[in-house]
Scaffold this active site. Sequence first.
Site, short mmCIF file in Angstrom:
data_model
loop_
_atom_site.label_atom_id
_atom_site.label_comp_id
_atom_site.label_asym_id
_atom_site.label_seq_id
_atom_site.Cartn_x
_atom_site.Cartn_y
_atom_site.Cartn_z
N ASP A 258 2.37 -24.63 16.68
CA ASP A 258 2.71 -23.79 17.31
C ASP A 258 4.12 -23.32 17.61
O ASP A 258 4.98 -24.27 17.61
CB ASP A 258 1.95 -24.13 18.80
N GLU B 42 0.73 -17.10 16.91
CA GLU B 42 1.62 -17.80 16.47
C GLU B 42 1.25 -19.29 16.00
O GLU B 42 2.28 -20.10 15.87
CB GLU B 42 2.97 -18.03 17.59
#
Length: 309
Positions: free
Chosen positions: A88, A131
Site C-alpha cells: 500500500d 494504490e
Amino acid sequence: VPVSINGVRRWWELSASPRQSESGAFLGSRGVGSDCTEQRESAEKISHLARFDTLTGLPNRLQLTEALGQALADADQWRRRCGFMMIDLDRFKAVNDTLGHPVGDRLLAQVAKRLKMIMSANELCGRLGGEEFAVVLKDASDAVYVASVAQNIIDTLSKPYEVDQNTLFIGASVGSAVGPMDGRTVELLMRSADLALYRSKEDGGSTHHSYQHKLHANAEEKRVLEFELRNALESNQFHLEYQPVVEANGEHGNTGFEALLRWTHPTRGNVPPMEFIALAEETGLIDALGLWVLKRACADAAAWPDPLS
C-alpha cells in the site's frame, strides 16, 4: 494457423476434408481458408484487458489470484512454501487531493515501472486496485529472502518521483504471508497478507510485517469491539467525568472543567479511552461521539454556578 505475408503476420482459419480416388487412395484435401486476423486480435485484446490493469499494464487481481493459486499448488506438490505480499502506498491520497487524479495516475504508472524492474523470475507483481499492489512469490521457503524482497520494494518505491514538474515523495507499506502455513487457500493467504499490511500501516508505514497468528485474533477482537462501540452509543453506556482546571497563579482556584469521555461496558467494565477513541476515529463513529459529548457537557455545565464552565 499463423501465416507471414510480405513480412506481416496474419492468422488463417482452415477447414478441409480428405479426398480419395475410386480405389480409396488418398488424393489430398479440399476446403476453404479465411483470414481471421481481426477476430483473433480482438479476442487477444479482450483477454488482455481481462487479465491486465489498463492504467499500469501490470497483471490485475484476476491474474494475481490465478498465479497465487498455481503457486500454492506447486508448493503443496514440491513440499515448499510460496508467498504473497500486499503493498500500500503511503501518502498517495495527499497527492490525489492536492494535485489531482491525472497526476496520481501518472505516479501509479511510475510505481508500476519500478516494481517491474526489481522483480526476478521467482516473483510476479501486479495491481489490486487503487494504490494497492501485490507480489506473488513462487518459492518463499527462505524467510530472509522474503524480508529482503519486501525491504527492496520499500526502498525502491520510497525514492522521489518527478511527475509534471512536481517532485513527489511517497512511501510503501508491505505485509506478507507464507503459504500454506498462513493460509491453504488463495482467499485465506491474501487475507493474512492484508492483516500483516494493516499492522505495517498502524506502525506508521514504510515498514514490513509478516503475518502472525495473533493478528487474526486482534482483528476479530477489533471487529467485536467496533460492534459493541456502535451499540454503546444506542444503549447509553457512555458518561463524562470532569477534571478540574485550576488557575495556579491566581486567587480564583478552580475555573472550569475538562470533559473526559468514559465507557462502562456491561461485561468488560471500564474500557480505556486509548482502546476505543482510535477505533471511533477509524470507523467514523467519532463524529457521533463528539456530538454526544458536546450536548451532554453543555447540559451539565448549564446547571453549574458562575464562573464554572
